[in-house]
Design a protein around this motif. Sequence first.
Motif, short mmCIF file in Angstrom:
data_model
loop_
_atom_site.label_atom_id
_atom_site.label_comp_id
_atom_site.label_asym_id
_atom_site.label_seq_id
_atom_site.Cartn_x
_atom_site.Cartn_y
_atom_site.Cartn_z
N THR A 169 61.16 101.33 81.72
CA THR A 169 61.89 102.07 80.69
C THR A 169 61.50 101.62 79.28
O THR A 169 61.47 102.45 78.36
N ASP A 170 61.21 100.35 79.11
CA ASP A 170 60.81 99.83 77.79
C ASP A 170 59.33 99.48 77.84
O ASP A 170 58.94 98.40 78.27
N LEU A 171 58.50 100.40 77.38
CA LEU A 171 57.05 100.19 77.45
C LEU A 171 56.58 99.07 76.55
O LEU A 171 55.48 98.54 76.73
N SER A 172 57.39 98.67 75.59
CA SER A 172 57.00 97.58 74.69
C SER A 172 56.98 96.24 75.40
O SER A 172 56.45 95.25 74.87
N LEU A 173 57.56 96.17 76.60
CA LEU A 173 57.52 94.93 77.39
C LEU A 173 56.16 94.73 78.04
O LEU A 173 55.84 93.62 78.49
N LEU A 174 55.36 95.79 78.11
CA LEU A 174 54.03 95.68 78.70
C LEU A 174 53.04 95.17 77.66
O LEU A 174 53.19 95.42 76.46
N TYR A 194 47.65 104.87 74.59
CA TYR A 194 48.88 105.62 74.83
C TYR A 194 50.03 104.97 74.05
O TYR A 194 50.03 103.76 73.80
N SER A 195 50.99 105.79 73.66
CA SER A 195 52.17 105.27 72.97
C SER A 195 53.45 105.65 73.69
O SER A 195 54.53 105.20 73.31
N SER A 196 53.34 106.48 74.72
CA SER A 196 54.52 106.91 75.47
C SER A 196 54.09 107.36 76.87
O SER A 196 52.91 107.58 77.13
N LYS A 197 55.06 107.48 77.72
CA LYS A 197 54.86 108.04 79.06
C LYS A 197 55.99 109.00 79.36
O LYS A 197 57.09 108.87 78.84
N VAL A 218 58.93 105.37 75.37
CA VAL A 218 58.05 105.10 74.23
C VAL A 218 57.83 103.60 74.04
O VAL A 218 58.63 102.77 74.46
N ARG A 219 56.71 103.31 73.37
CA ARG A 219 56.44 101.95 72.90
C ARG A 219 56.95 101.81 71.47
O ARG A 219 57.03 102.79 70.73
#
Length: 442
Positions: A169-174, A194-197, A218-219
């Motif tokens: 859910t939180d792509l910023s954790l990747l 990519y900036s979102s999925k 989103v990131r």
Amino acid sequence: MKTKILLINLPCYLTMKDFVDNDFNYNPSLGLLALSEYVSLFGFEAKVIDYNFGEIDYAALEEMICEEGFGVVGVTVYTENLNLVLKFVKKIRKIDPRIKVMAGGPHATLKPDEIIKSRYVDFVMAKDGEASLLELMMYLEYGEKCITEEHLEGVISKRCRNRERENVTDLSLLPIINREHAEIDRFKNLVTLYSSKGCPGRCIYCAATFISGAKYRVRDVYSIFLECWLIFHQCGQSISGLFFIDDIFTVQKTRTKEFCRLIREYEFPIYWSCESRIDVINEESIDMLAESKCCAIQFGVESGDQEILDIIGKHIRLDHLEKIVSYAAQYELRIHLGFMLGHYPDTEETMRKTLDFIRKMLKINGNINYSVSINTPFPGTWQYEHADEIGLEITDHDYSHYDLITPVIRTEHFDEAMLRQLYQESGSLRTENAACSVSQDE
């Protein structure tokens, strides 16, 4: 020493050929680079090979596997290259029968049972793969004292069909992707990121919602901007721009506005481009993008007939598209419009309306690019699952022909020959438009 994993992207010869041959914007697989970056944080060594760049050298591959001691080989599976994947994993097992083979990617998400039935595939992973791959590697490394096979969420094996894993859910954790894990000189012209999925759309011909989820994830915008700078410093003068592969980059206006502000304030030195939907774009958006080094934006239009768009659930208005395309003509902003022939309610008349609409767009804006594909019922899409109900006859079940340019369907209103003819006509619309302009000038 922890188990080493080799991540491989096999060719989609027809779909990717033009991009690779022309050095346009094909990069080493972004998905595999993301997986390698993630598992490396936990001490697993991963290597990425993308065979879209050349022929598969099995002798060299065998030598590398044996010398470097890879215990796991992971392969991305697309619908088009499923048959090639199944042949490939058989050869991998001949190199070393002890190697564990796993498969992931779009077709593995859509039709995992078609892959796991191969005697040469041990595991299939669906949807977001980072956490699933890590847990699988932990299982292979430490056994059931760490995690049991039955608890590998998102993983299907010969013995277990485990429950689906929730998407991140939180792509910023990747982690931010380090492209030096691939051959850095492969990154030329456009570099993808990519900036979102996820995609909130419900288009009946598209599997994006099933693969990446209906929820838009989103990131953080600062994470995205930092990756842009990292790419610039890693790839240097060999690239001309960045391309965001998100289904809809601009859907969150506040985030888009902040990204554009960062581009301007910190004077980011290279151009960028993205995909979007015309229903989330207005004149203000065009101004903002054009003034922030955005050089191109891509919209999926799919048909030049409003009734067809309404039936297939596209939920866009052609009059709004025409208004935005006309407005954008004041900028050096390339607009790419994607169209598709052969929707199930299409007739020859509606498809010719699509060609006429493309002609119209070319006239009102000289920076228009366009592409035309043939509707292809990929497994997992609504139209594939409901083909009988909507009168869509699938005439070819050889997945290697599912390349978006080979007709594999017919209805009572069109057949493969008509689709082939109209597709060929679509390729000459720009030349036709140029000739018309010259004639008018004379």
